[in-house]
Design a protein around this motif. Structure first.
Motif, mmCIF file in Angstrom:
data_model
loop_
_atom_site.group_PDB
_atom_site.id
_atom_site.type_symbol
_atom_site.label_atom_id
_atom_site.label_comp_id
_atom_site.label_asym_id
_atom_site.label_seq_id
_atom_site.Cartn_x
_atom_site.Cartn_y
_atom_site.Cartn_z
ATOM 1 N N ARG A 31 11.140 33.282 -0.562
ATOM 2 C CA ARG A 31 12.440 32.601 -0.562
ATOM 3 C C ARG A 31 13.535 33.408 0.118
ATOM 4 O O ARG A 31 14.647 32.924 0.296
ATOM 5 C CB ARG A 31 12.870 32.306 -1.991
ATOM 6 N N THR A 40 15.171 35.495 3.333
ATOM 7 C CA THR A 40 15.072 35.517 4.796
ATOM 8 C C THR A 40 14.657 36.916 5.257
ATOM 9 O O THR A 40 14.713 37.885 4.485
ATOM 10 C CB THR A 40 16.439 35.204 5.443
ATOM 11 N N GLY A 41 14.317 36.995 6.534
ATOM 12 C CA GLY A 41 14.001 38.296 7.125
ATOM 13 C C GLY A 41 15.185 39.240 6.970
ATOM 14 O O GLY A 41 15.027 40.413 6.610
ATOM 15 N N ARG A 42 16.378 38.686 7.218
ATOM 16 C CA ARG A 42 17.581 39.535 7.120
ATOM 17 C C ARG A 42 17.731 40.098 5.704
ATOM 18 O O ARG A 42 18.046 41.282 5.522
ATOM 19 C CB ARG A 42 18.826 38.714 7.493
ATOM 20 N N GLN A 43 17.491 39.236 4.704
ATOM 21 C CA GLN A 43 17.647 39.700 3.310
ATOM 22 C C GLN A 43 16.633 40.807 2.987
ATOM 23 O O GLN A 43 16.950 41.762 2.286
ATOM 24 C CB GLN A 43 17.500 38.525 2.341
ATOM 25 N N ALA A 76 13.892 34.884 14.382
ATOM 26 C CA ALA A 76 13.516 34.335 13.078
ATOM 27 C C ALA A 76 14.211 35.046 11.928
ATOM 28 O O ALA A 76 13.909 34.781 10.765
ATOM 29 C CB ALA A 76 12.000 34.442 12.899
ATOM 30 N N ASP A 111 16.930 34.821 10.366
ATOM 31 C CA ASP A 111 17.594 34.058 9.303
ATOM 32 C C ASP A 111 16.722 32.961 8.713
ATOM 33 O O ASP A 111 17.198 32.136 7.941
ATOM 34 C CB ASP A 111 18.930 33.509 9.826
ATOM 35 N N ARG A 112 15.453 32.976 9.075
ATOM 36 C CA ARG A 112 14.519 32.032 8.442
ATOM 37 C C ARG A 112 13.900 32.646 7.191
ATOM 38 O O ARG A 112 13.764 33.869 7.087
ATOM 39 C CB ARG A 112 13.395 31.679 9.431
ATOM 40 N N LYS A 113 13.479 31.782 6.271
ATOM 41 C CA LYS A 113 12.828 32.297 5.060
ATOM 42 C C LYS A 113 11.469 32.884 5.422
ATOM 43 O O LYS A 113 10.702 32.290 6.190
ATOM 44 C CB LYS A 113 12.658 31.159 4.046
ATOM 45 N N ALA A 114 11.200 34.050 4.853
ATOM 46 C CA ALA A 114 9.968 34.752 5.222
ATOM 47 C C ALA A 114 8.718 33.985 4.790
ATOM 48 O O ALA A 114 7.632 34.195 5.333
ATOM 49 C CB ALA A 114 9.967 36.159 4.637
ATOM 50 N N TYR A 153 7.090 32.484 7.675
ATOM 51 C CA TYR A 153 6.617 33.368 8.756
ATOM 52 C C TYR A 153 5.101 33.285 8.887
ATOM 53 O O TYR A 153 4.373 33.117 7.899
ATOM 54 C CB TYR A 153 6.971 34.833 8.454
#
Ligand SMILES: Nc1ncnc2c1ncn2[C@@H]1O[C@H](COP(=O)(O)OP(=O)(O)OP(=O)(O)O)[C@@H](O)[C@H]1O
Length: 324
Positions: free
Chosen positions: A90, A92-95, A122, A124-127, A130
């Motif tokens: 849930r 993101t990559g950034r988180q 990617a 800001d997409r949810k990991a 991925y």
């Protein structure tokens, strides 16, 4: 100072001996490839270095710290890519990257890290969405946070396509060039040839070889094959070559003679062929491939030593997996 030092480490899980009296010395600033077939004990070693598990006997030091008593100091200076690390679906990559940055107290830029491992688009997409390779890249980026002095990468190429594996190698090299030590495990030999300063080969929980890639290759010089093109094949020439010291496996196909021999015997082989009345038109040497060498250390065949010796329990069933 050594970056990693194992001294007589043994680890048993009930009846299973995962590591047996293992000594290891990884120098600061080198790329060390820790190789071995499935079940050889690679992850067990890494887990001991990170104090996820404790050795049954022996001691481990990382960056001068005792792996058990000073694991906190070690974690502050080490970047880890654990085997089979699950990303948080849930987040993101950034988180993920921000979490790693906060934990390390570093001032890394998440976008720069994502760019470096090729997942900038990617970030800001949810990991959870991925691909396996993208998740692996994300975990690598987390390992790079804070410019660690030592990177411990467990099977870093898992899930990566050939491009991804190449980019991984470039990052490993760049980290070494920045001054970090890189210790990575793999059962894929191809990664080693390309980047390792030194290699350790683990089999059945024992370190059966440790050397530079070149050194390991030299150790197989006895297995090099001399390929000689002749104008004709005089009677008895193969028997004469076969009778020479340090020569084995002599064969001929058409006017091509192949002889397995060590370096010192090559001139004698060529001389014997010429003395038999044939003219040598061309010759070349085929070195034993590193692949063959690796197989010789990791399957049932006798272990060749390059300073280390041992390796008793055969693991023939794992041979095929090693060569994939
Ligand atoms: N927690 C555990 N409990 C019982 N046995 C274990 C445990 N962890 C590892 N082993 C055993 O120890 C041996 C070494 O396993 P390890 O995971 O270290 O090998 P590896 O070289 O990392 O293999 P792979 O390439 O498959 O990851 C194996 O026989 C394995 O089954």
């Amino acid at each position: 100072m050594s970056a990693i030092e194992l001294d007589g480490v043994t680890k048993r899980f009930g009846d299973v001996t995962a590591l047996e009296n293992c000594d290891l010395d990884v120098h600061e600033g080198e790329i060390y490839g820790f190789l071995g077939p499935n079940g050889a004990g690679k992850s067990t070693t890494i887990n001991i270095l990170l104090d996820f598990i404790r050795p049954t006997a022996g001691s481990a030091r990382v960056l001068g710290h005792d792996a058990q008593a000073e694991s906190q100091q070690i974690r502050e200076r080490v970047g880890v890519l654990p085997e089979g690390f699950d990303v948080y679906n849930r987040l993101t990559g950034r988180q993920h990257l921000e979490f790693a940055i906060n934990s390390k107290g570093s001032d890394d830029d998440p976008d720069a890290l994502a760019e470096r491992v090729g997942i900038a688009d990617a970030i800001d997409r949810k990991a959870g969405g991925y691909s396996k390779g993208m998740a692996q890249r994300l975990v690598l980026a987390m390992a790079l946070v804070g410019q660690p002095d030592l990177l411990i990468l467990d099977e870093p190429s898992t899930g990566l396509d050939p491009n991804g594996a190449r980019e991984m190698r470039e990052i490993i090299r760049a980290e070494r060039d920045r001054g970090a030590t890189v210790f990575f495990s793999s059962h894929i030999l191809g990664q080693v040839d390309a980047i390792c300063d030194r290699v350790g080969i683990l089999r059945g929980g024992e370190l059966v070889a440790e050397d530079t890639v070149e050194g390991l290759r030299d150790a197989t010089s006895a297995e090099a094959t001399l390929v000689v093109e002749v104008d004709r094949l005089p009677d008895g020439v193969l028997e004469e070559v076969r009778a020479l010291p340090s020569v084995s496996d002599v064969s001929a196909e058409g006017t091509t003679i192949r002889a397995s021999c060590d370096d010192s015997a090559k001139t004698k082989v060529l001389g014997t062929i010429e003395d038999s009345g044939a003219t040598v038109e061309d010759f070349s040497t085929e070195d034993a491939s590193l692949e063959e060498l690796f197989a010789s250390y990791t399957n049932d065949s006798p272990v060749r030593s390059t300073g280390k010796s041992g390796g008793t329990d055969g693991q023939a069933s794992e041979h095929e997996e090693v060569r994939t």
